[in-house]
Structure formats: C-alpha cells, structure tokens
Design a protein around this motif. Structure first.
Motif, PDB file in Angstrom:
ATOM      1  N   SER A  89      -6.800  61.315  -4.862  1.00 15.89           N
ATOM      2  CA  SER A  89      -6.951  60.974  -3.387  1.00 15.89           C
ATOM      3  C   SER A  89      -5.619  60.697  -2.613  1.00 15.89           C
ATOM      4  CB  SER A  89      -7.888  59.829  -3.520  1.00 15.89           C
ATOM      5  OG  SER A  89      -7.347  58.670  -3.436  1.00 15.89           O
ATOM      6  N   GLN A  90      -5.795  60.308  -1.552  1.00 13.98           N
ATOM      7  CA  GLN A  90      -4.615  59.998  -0.798  1.00 13.98           C
ATOM      8  C   GLN A  90      -4.069  58.462  -0.973  1.00 13.98           C
ATOM      9  OE1 GLN A  90      -7.323  61.891   2.372  1.00 13.98           O
ATOM     10  NE2 GLN A  90      -5.481  61.224   3.468  1.00 13.98           N
ATOM     11  N   ILE A  91      -4.969  57.777  -1.666  1.00 16.53           N
ATOM     12  CA  ILE A  91      -4.727  56.384  -2.009  1.00 16.53           C
ATOM     13  C   ILE A  91      -3.375  56.118  -2.945  1.00 16.53           C
ATOM     14  CG2 ILE A  91      -5.213  54.059  -2.967  1.00 16.53           C
ATOM     15  CD1 ILE A  91      -8.193  54.777  -1.882  1.00 16.53           C
ATOM     16  N   ARG A  92      -2.408  55.656  -2.507  1.00 17.62           N
ATOM     17  CA  ARG A  92      -1.052  55.647  -3.093  1.00 17.62           C
ATOM     18  C   ARG A  92      -0.550  53.941  -3.588  1.00 17.62           C
ATOM     19  NH1 ARG A  92      -2.101  60.047  -2.716  1.00 17.62           N
ATOM     20  NH2 ARG A  92      -0.980  61.657  -1.724  1.00 17.62           N
ATOM     21  N   ARG A  93      -1.220  53.076  -2.983  1.00 11.53           N
ATOM     22  CA  ARG A  93      -1.188  51.517  -3.286  1.00 11.53           C
ATOM     23  C   ARG A  93      -2.286  51.079  -3.223  1.00 11.53           C
ATOM     24  NH1 ARG A  93       4.416  48.767  -2.007  1.00 11.53           N
ATOM     25  NH2 ARG A  93       3.703  47.793  -3.961  1.00 11.53           N
ATOM     26  N   ALA A  94      -2.475  49.687  -3.817  1.00 12.50           N
ATOM     27  CA  ALA A  94      -3.641  49.215  -3.632  1.00 12.50           C
ATOM     28  C   ALA A  94      -3.204  47.653  -3.809  1.00 12.50           C
ATOM     29  CB  ALA A  94      -4.888  49.491  -4.538  1.00 12.50           C
ATOM     30  N   ALA A  95      -3.744  46.649  -3.001  1.00 11.84           N
ATOM     31  CA  ALA A  95      -3.518  45.368  -3.242  1.00 11.84           C
ATOM     32  C   ALA A  95      -4.514  44.685  -4.617  1.00 11.84           C
ATOM     33  CB  ALA A  95      -3.872  44.426  -2.137  1.00 11.84           C
ATOM     34  N   ALA A  96      -3.821  43.931  -5.395  1.00 11.50           N
ATOM     35  CA  ALA A  96      -4.543  43.198  -6.516  1.00 11.50           C
ATOM     36  C   ALA A  96      -4.832  41.929  -6.156  1.00 11.50           C
ATOM     37  CB  ALA A  96      -4.159  43.892  -7.840  1.00 11.50           C
ATOM     38  N   LEU A  97      -5.945  41.426  -5.891  1.00  8.37           N
ATOM     39  CA  LEU A  97      -6.302  39.931  -5.552  1.00  8.37           C
ATOM     40  C   LEU A  97      -6.768  39.294  -6.422  1.00  8.37           C
ATOM     41  CD1 LEU A  97      -6.259  41.792  -2.840  1.00  8.37           C
ATOM     42  CD2 LEU A  97      -8.208  40.138  -2.050  1.00  8.37           C
ATOM     43  N   THR A  98      -6.399  37.837  -6.638  1.00  5.77           N
ATOM     44  CA  THR A  98      -7.225  37.105  -7.270  1.00  5.77           C
ATOM     45  C   THR A  98      -7.499  35.702  -6.491  1.00  5.77           C
ATOM     46  OG1 THR A  98      -6.964  35.571  -9.447  1.00  5.77           O
ATOM     47  CG2 THR A  98      -5.006  35.582  -8.238  1.00  5.77           C
ATOM     48  N   ILE A  99      -8.365  34.905  -6.861  1.00  8.78           N
ATOM     49  CA  ILE A  99      -8.653  33.719  -6.187  1.00  8.78           C
ATOM     50  C   ILE A  99      -8.603  32.398  -7.181  1.00  8.78           C
ATOM     51  CG2 ILE A  99     -10.645  32.676  -4.869  1.00  8.78           C
ATOM     52  CD1 ILE A  99     -11.743  35.507  -4.155  1.00  8.78           C
ATOM     53  N   ALA A 100      -7.852  31.511  -6.703  1.00  7.52           N
ATOM     54  CA  ALA A 100      -7.475  30.259  -7.527  1.00  7.52           C
ATOM     55  C   ALA A 100      -8.729  29.425  -7.474  1.00  7.52           C
ATOM     56  CB  ALA A 100      -6.165  29.682  -7.056  1.00  7.52           C
ATOM     57  N   GLN A 101      -8.979  28.295  -8.276  1.00  6.71           N
ATOM     58  CA  GLN A 101      -9.836  27.577  -8.241  1.00  6.71           C
ATOM     59  C   GLN A 101      -9.068  26.141  -8.285  1.00  6.71           C
ATOM     60  OE1 GLN A 101     -13.350  27.947  -7.453  1.00  6.71           O
ATOM     61  NE2 GLN A 101     -12.307  30.024  -7.323  1.00  6.71           N
ATOM     62  N   ALA A 102      -9.644  25.068  -7.611  1.00  5.50           N
ATOM     63  CA  ALA A 102      -8.940  23.930  -7.659  1.00  5.50           C
ATOM     64  C   ALA A 102      -8.807  23.134  -8.954  1.00  5.50           C
ATOM     65  CB  ALA A 102      -9.711  23.122  -6.593  1.00  5.50           C
ATOM     66  N   GLY A 103      -8.048  22.425  -9.382  1.00  4.64           N
ATOM     67  CA  GLY A 103      -7.816  21.450 -10.503  1.00  4.64           C
ATOM     68  C   GLY A 103      -7.544  22.213 -11.575  1.00  4.64           C
ATOM     69  N   ASP A 104      -7.170  23.482 -11.741  1.00  2.34           N
ATOM     70  CA  ASP A 104      -6.580  24.230 -12.910  1.00  2.34           C
ATOM     71  C   ASP A 104      -5.507  24.887 -12.749  1.00  2.34           C
ATOM     72  OD1 ASP A 104      -6.438  25.364 -15.685  1.00  2.34           O
ATOM     73  OD2 ASP A 104      -8.740  25.786 -15.352  1.00  2.34           O
ATOM     74  N   LEU A 105      -4.418  24.165 -12.535  1.00  2.00           N
ATOM     75  CA  LEU A 105      -3.250  24.981 -12.245  1.00  2.00           C
ATOM     76  C   LEU A 105      -2.613  25.979 -13.379  1.00  2.00           C
ATOM     77  CD1 LEU A 105      -1.302  22.011 -10.595  1.00  2.00           C
ATOM     78  CD2 LEU A 105      -2.020  24.534  -9.409  1.00  2.00           C
ATOM     79  N   ASP A 106      -3.119  25.596 -14.535  1.00  4.35           N
ATOM     80  CA  ASP A 106      -2.701  26.532 -15.842  1.00  4.35           C
ATOM     81  C   ASP A 106      -3.342  27.646 -15.804  1.00  4.35           C
ATOM     82  OD1 ASP A 106      -1.053  24.787 -16.919  1.00  4.35           O
ATOM     83  OD2 ASP A 106      -2.654  24.032 -18.334  1.00  4.35           O
ATOM     84  N   LYS A 107      -4.718  27.911 -15.174  1.00  2.00           N
ATOM     85  CA  LYS A 107      -5.331  29.101 -15.085  1.00  2.00           C
ATOM     86  C   LYS A 107      -5.035  29.918 -13.732  1.00  2.00           C
ATOM     87  CE  LYS A 107      -9.730  29.273 -16.048  1.00  2.00           C
ATOM     88  NZ  LYS A 107     -11.042  29.245 -16.065  1.00  2.00           N
ATOM     89  N   THR A 108      -4.474  28.958 -12.815  1.00  4.49           N
ATOM     90  CA  THR A 108      -4.011  29.887 -11.632  1.00  4.49           C
ATOM     91  C   THR A 108      -2.704  30.406 -11.894  1.00  4.49           C
ATOM     92  OG1 THR A 108      -5.034  28.086 -10.151  1.00  4.49           O
ATOM     93  CG2 THR A 108      -2.961  29.290  -9.292  1.00  4.49           C
ATOM     94  N   ARG A 109      -1.813  29.764 -12.877  1.00  3.70           N
ATOM     95  CA  ARG A 109      -0.537  30.539 -13.080  1.00  3.70           C
ATOM     96  C   ARG A 109      -0.670  31.601 -13.976  1.00  3.70           C
ATOM     97  NH1 ARG A 109       1.578  25.088 -13.016  1.00  3.70           N
ATOM     98  NH2 ARG A 109       0.690  24.457 -14.904  1.00  3.70           N
ATOM     99  N   ALA A 110      -1.850  31.447 -14.917  1.00  2.00           N
ATOM    100  CA  ALA A 110      -1.935  32.629 -15.848  1.00  2.00           C
ATOM    101  C   ALA A 110      -2.716  33.872 -14.886  1.00  2.00           C
ATOM    102  CB  ALA A 110      -3.114  32.059 -16.885  1.00  2.00           C
TER     103      ALA A 110
END
Length: 266
Positions: free
Chosen positions: A38-59
């Motif tokens: 297709s014509q799609i050449r790039r795409a954003a890859a998103l994540t959503i952090a949860q509160a109180g778990d900075l280790d998981k956010t960083r990972a």
C-alpha cells in the motif's frame, strides 16, 4: 483518490500480551502484512502508561523505541507516561526524548485522569521542552467539559503541539472553537486534529459533509490521518478520507504532509 505516500499517525501494535486490546492478537508484523504493497510508508506505534509502575512504563517505552529501530523507521515510537507519576513521569520524558521518542501519548479515559489537572500541563510542558508533540485521546462521553479543557491546555502551554485524536467523536462541531481563536493574533494554532475512528465513522454518511466543513474551518494543515489499528482496518480508514469529500490536495495534507511536519523537530 490521492496516490502518494501515507503516514498512519495512530496505531496500537501489540508488543506484549497485556497490550492486547481486541480479541485477535495485533502484532506489528500483522499491521505490516495488512498494509504491504500500500501507500502507507510510516506508522505511529503507541503505548499507554499506567500509574504507579514506572518500571513497566520504561519497559514499554523501550520496546517501542526498539521497534522503531528494528523496523528501519517504518514505526515511529509514541511513548507514554502517566501524569500522576509526577517527577518520575517528567524524568521518563527526559529519558525517552534522548532515546528516540517521536511523540508522547496520553489517554485521559484509559489512564483515568482529568485533562484540567495541573499535572497534565506539567507533562505537556516537559514534552514541549524536548520538541515532542503530545497525542491525546480527545473523546470522552463522561466529561462534557473536556473540549474546553484542551483549549485551556493549549493556551497554558502555547509552545506545545497538541494532537487531539478522534476529533471529539460525535461532538466534532466543538472543534469550531479553533476557528474562532484563529481570529486573534495571540493564538498559536498549536492544536492538530487526528481523525482516526471519527473520520471512518462519518465517511459516506449524512455527516460527512459537516465533518469536512468543520475540519476546513479549523484548517486542513492541522488535520492528520490515523487508523487506530486494530480498532479500525488501516486501508479502510485511508479510503474514508476520500469518502469525506476531500480534494486530492487536501488528502495529501491529511494523509502525509501534516504528520510529516509534526515528525520534524521544531
């Protein structure tokens, strides 16, 4: 229809079992298979952090940054923090900005925060210090005042670049406030509209003409395309842009040029 390159500014590739959001797994490889050829050449890859778990956010942020590198830039990382994590969230923004984050993602509904919370402005200000646009989910059926809170946030942090995903959903006429503000010289036009889900929902419907009219009043140079994969199929979402009645030039701006400009450092 427009036949040039496309940037999908809103996807949720599944990087671990906890990030699965529909019944069928939706890996980065599954997304690329859907858009192959297709014509799609790039795409954003998103994540959503949860509160109180900075280790998981960083990972999770690290996994997105690695995905961007492993895909030779096809995926660009849209990292996340939780405003309730305070200083830890601000330090994580400092870190991911250096490591290669393209944008930051905040989701008031999933993360359960109020857009008017001063902690949100602190996160947006820190992201803006690094030139990172902030992509918000911007449709809440539970907070009727949320559109006004985004206006206040844009004014409180005028150096920010805010991207409002889903165009306020069925409340898209409220976007006309940005046409009103554009009449004042102090308004920085620092708000962009991501039409994921809402664009596909309204295309070829009785509301298509109204949505296109509102987006033109905001300014086509402030509209970006997103599929919200896996919640919508990316190529169906692409076709919906033409189904809203946009010209080829307008489609070029929405499907590629505006997101490309947001990916450039200010």
């Amino acid at each position: 229809m427009y036949h040039g390159p496309i940037i999908d500014a809103h996807t949720h590739p599944m990087l671990d079992p906890e990030s699965q959001i529909v019944a069928v797994p939706h890996s980065p490889e599954a997304y690329r298979a859907l858009v192959d050829g297709s014509q799609i050449r790039r795409a954003a890859a998103l994540t959503i952090a949860q509160a109180g778990d900075l280790d998981k956010t960083r990972a999770r942020n690290d996994a997105l940054i690695k995905l961007g590198q492993d895909s030779d830039g096809f995926f660009f990382p849209v990292c996340s923090v939780h405003p309730a994590d305070g200083l830890g969230a601000l330090r994580e923004i400092d870190r991911v900005a250096v490591e290669g984050a393209a944008w930051l993602k905040l989701h008031p509904n999933t993360q359960r925060f109020d857009v008017g919370d001063p902690a949100v402005a602190k996160v947006v200000r820190k992201a803006s210090d690094h030139g990172l646009p902030v992509l918000f989910d911007a449709y809440s059926p539970w907070d009727a005042n949320q559109p006004g809170k985004f206006v206040n946030l844009a004014m409180a942090v005028p150096e920010s670049r805010l991207i409002l995903a889903h165009a306020h959903g069925p409340g898209f006429p409220q976007l006309l406030v940005y046409d009103i503000f554009a009449r004042y010289p102090e308004w920085r036009r620092n708000v962009w509209i991501d039409i994921s889900v809402t664009g596909a929902m309204m295309a070829d419907s009785p509301f298509a003409e109204q949505l296109a009219w509102v987006l033109r009043k905001v300014g086509i140079d402030r509209v970006v395309f997103g599929s919200d994969y896996p919640l919508d199929e990316p190529l169906t979402a692409v076709r919906a842009v033409a189904g809203l009645g946009f010209t080829d030039a307008e489609q070029a701006a929405i499907l590629h040029d505006n997101a490309d400009a947001l990916l450039a450092k200010p």
